[in-house]
Design an enzyme around this catalytic site. Structure first.
Site, mmCIF file in Angstrom:
data_model
loop_
_atom_site.group_PDB
_atom_site.id
_atom_site.type_symbol
_atom_site.label_atom_id
_atom_site.label_comp_id
_atom_site.label_asym_id
_atom_site.label_seq_id
_atom_site.Cartn_x
_atom_site.Cartn_y
_atom_site.Cartn_z
ATOM 1 N N CYS A 120 0.882 -1.177 0.000
ATOM 2 C CA CYS A 120 0.000 0.000 0.000
ATOM 3 C C CYS A 120 0.910 1.214 0.000
ATOM 4 C CB CYS A 120 -0.896 0.012 1.237
ATOM 5 S SG CYS A 120 -2.261 1.205 1.111
ATOM 6 N N LYS A 200 -11.927 -5.068 3.740
ATOM 7 C CA LYS A 200 -11.329 -4.135 4.694
ATOM 8 C C LYS A 200 -12.295 -2.980 4.896
ATOM 9 C CE LYS A 200 -7.289 -1.302 5.513
ATOM 10 N NZ LYS A 200 -5.949 -0.934 5.028
ATOM 11 N N ARG A 222 -11.140 7.468 4.463
ATOM 12 C CA ARG A 222 -10.928 6.398 3.489
ATOM 13 C C ARG A 222 -12.243 5.746 3.027
ATOM 14 N NH1 ARG A 222 -5.470 6.483 4.311
ATOM 15 N NH2 ARG A 222 -4.550 5.688 6.235
ATOM 16 N N GLU A 238 -16.615 -8.954 -2.615
ATOM 17 C CA GLU A 238 -15.188 -8.616 -2.655
ATOM 18 C C GLU A 238 -14.304 -9.870 -2.660
ATOM 19 O OE1 GLU A 238 -13.499 -5.987 -3.162
ATOM 20 O OE2 GLU A 238 -14.607 -4.209 -2.564
ATOM 21 N N LYS A 253 -10.792 -7.634 7.776
ATOM 22 C CA LYS A 253 -10.176 -6.675 8.680
ATOM 23 C C LYS A 253 -11.126 -5.535 8.961
ATOM 24 C CE LYS A 253 -6.341 -3.506 8.646
ATOM 25 N NZ LYS A 253 -5.262 -2.967 7.865
HETATM 26 C C1 PBG Z 1 -3.126 0.540 5.143
HETATM 27 C C2 PBG Z 1 -3.222 -0.272 6.369
HETATM 28 C C3 PBG Z 1 -3.846 0.094 7.559
HETATM 29 C C4 PBG Z 1 -3.720 -0.973 8.432
HETATM 30 C C5 PBG Z 1 -2.992 -1.951 7.775
HETATM 31 N N1 PBG Z 1 -2.717 -1.514 6.485
HETATM 32 C C6 PBG Z 1 -4.435 1.366 7.980
HETATM 33 C C7 PBG Z 1 -5.540 2.013 7.357
HETATM 34 O O1 PBG Z 1 -6.238 1.527 6.468
HETATM 35 O O2 PBG Z 1 -5.734 3.136 7.784
HETATM 36 C C8 PBG Z 1 -4.291 -0.990 9.812
HETATM 37 C C9 PBG Z 1 -3.785 -2.025 10.728
HETATM 38 C C10 PBG Z 1 -4.131 -1.851 12.127
HETATM 39 O O3 PBG Z 1 -4.912 -0.977 12.553
HETATM 40 O O4 PBG Z 1 -3.605 -2.638 12.905
HETATM 41 N N2 PBG Z 1 -1.974 0.309 4.436
#
Ligand code: PBG
Length: 328
Positions: A120, A200, A222, A238, A253
């Site tokens: 990411c 997510k 987001r 998804e 997640k």
């Molecule tokens: C984005 C990403 C996030 C997390 C993992 N990858 C943050 C987001 O979407 O803001 C969150 C992981 C966590 O809260 O433990 N690359």
């Protein structure tokens, strides 16, 4: 007086009987430990909202992984923290960046570990969004899906070349799994596993991670790319799309507010399902335990068991070290 013939308590009489009747188990091999890696050497910066975790330079990240390995943890998920950020997040595909550097070092130190790299750009962009920005029709800045996907594919090949066993895109762009799979295959990395953060949600429980990875969006949120917490059917859509595009494993997640989603995904697909027990879920238990309101070890065990019972095969968790110690 009549006595019941069915007596569930018979199986709860002794530790031996309880162990025989136990339906769900926790094992360190099911856990993935996240690591936050920076440039430099000998650098460790505690993450205050995640007690026991720190941003670590590569040498210290290797030491941490070795300690975890000693406790039975076999898999690690790397997040990189670059020294400089820009509009595009170009640090994410720098072969000399913290993640590729750590991948090479970890491969040397722990050759049979499973090394996963989060794919990411949000930790690398100056604005903190998970992609490249461009104005929408109404002039409001938004993440440009397809331009972002091209970059995610490039990042994945850099991580594969550095030794990642698994690339894990966490951006939620449409079509990125297919694009990453094609890019990996074209570069000769057809054996690299693709773990998609397929489901997510736009969650408040990422709060502490945004401190850990310094990636809170500088404007907006987001919700234009992460999922609406109100939606369950969309989760299945998804995962089906990601599997059709080539995902080897899928992730849900966060975990705790979405146990129903983990169960629905587990029942809908036949690939391994991972759940991400996120930073806010970790911080909640630690905060309560610090106040003496919860027994940390028991509540961590119960939390992880609930995620396994909901159907997760794999759990990404900041509790990995503590629970592995407790299980040891
Ligand atoms: C984005 C990403 C996030 C997390 C993992 N990858 C943050 C987001 O979407 O803001 C969150 C992981 C966590 O809260 O433990 N690359």
């Amino acid at each position: 007086m009549s006595f019941p013939t069915q007596r569930p308590r018979r199986l709860r009489q002794s530790p031996g009987l309880r162990a025989l009747a136990r339906e769900t188990r926790l094992h360190p091999e099911q856990l993935v430990a996240p690591l936050f890696v920076t440039a430099g050497e000998g650098r460790s910066k505690a993450i205050t909202s995640m007690p026991g975790h720190a941003q670590l330079s590569c040498d210290l990240a290797v030491r941490e992984a070795e300690a975890l390995w000693g406790l039975g943890i076999r898999s690690f998920l790397l997040f990189g923290l670059p020294d400089v950020k820009d509009d595009e997040g170009s640090g994410a595909w720098d072969p000399a960046g913290p993640v590729p550097t750590a991948l090479r070092a970890l491969r040397g130190a722990l050759p049979s570990s499973v090394l996963m790299a989060d794919v990411c750009v949000d930790e690398y962009t100056s604005h903190g969004h998970c992609g490249v920005l461009r104005p929408r029709r109404d002039g409001v800045l938004d993440v440009d899906n397809d331009a972002t996907v091209e970059r995610l594919a490039r990042i994945s090949t850099v991580y594969a070349a550095a030794g990642a066993d698994v690339v894990a895109p966490s951006d939620m762009m449409d079509g990125r799994v297919g694009a990453i799979r094609r890019a990996l295959d074209a570069d000769g990395w057809s054996d690299v596993v693709l773990l998609s953060y397929a489901v997510k949600y736009a969650s408040a429980f990422y709060g502490p991670f945004r401190e850990a990875a310094d990636c809170a969006p500088k404007f907006g949120d987001r919700a234009g790319y992460q999922m609406d917490p109100a939606n369950a059917r969309e989760a299945i859509r998804e995962v089906e799309l990601d599997i059709a595009e080539g995902a080897d494993m899928v992730m849900v997640k966060p975990a705790l507010a979405y146990l129903d989603i983990i169960r629905a995904v587990r029942d809908a697909v036949n690939v391994p399902v991972a759940a991400y027990n996120v930073s806010g879920e970790y911080a909640m238990l630690h905060a309560a335990a610090r106040n003496g309101w919860l027994d940390l070890e028991r509540s961590v065990r119960e939390t992880l068991l609930s995620i396994r019972r909901a159907g997760a095969d794999i759990i990404v968790t900041y509790h990995a070290r503590d629970i592995a110690k407790a299980l040891g």
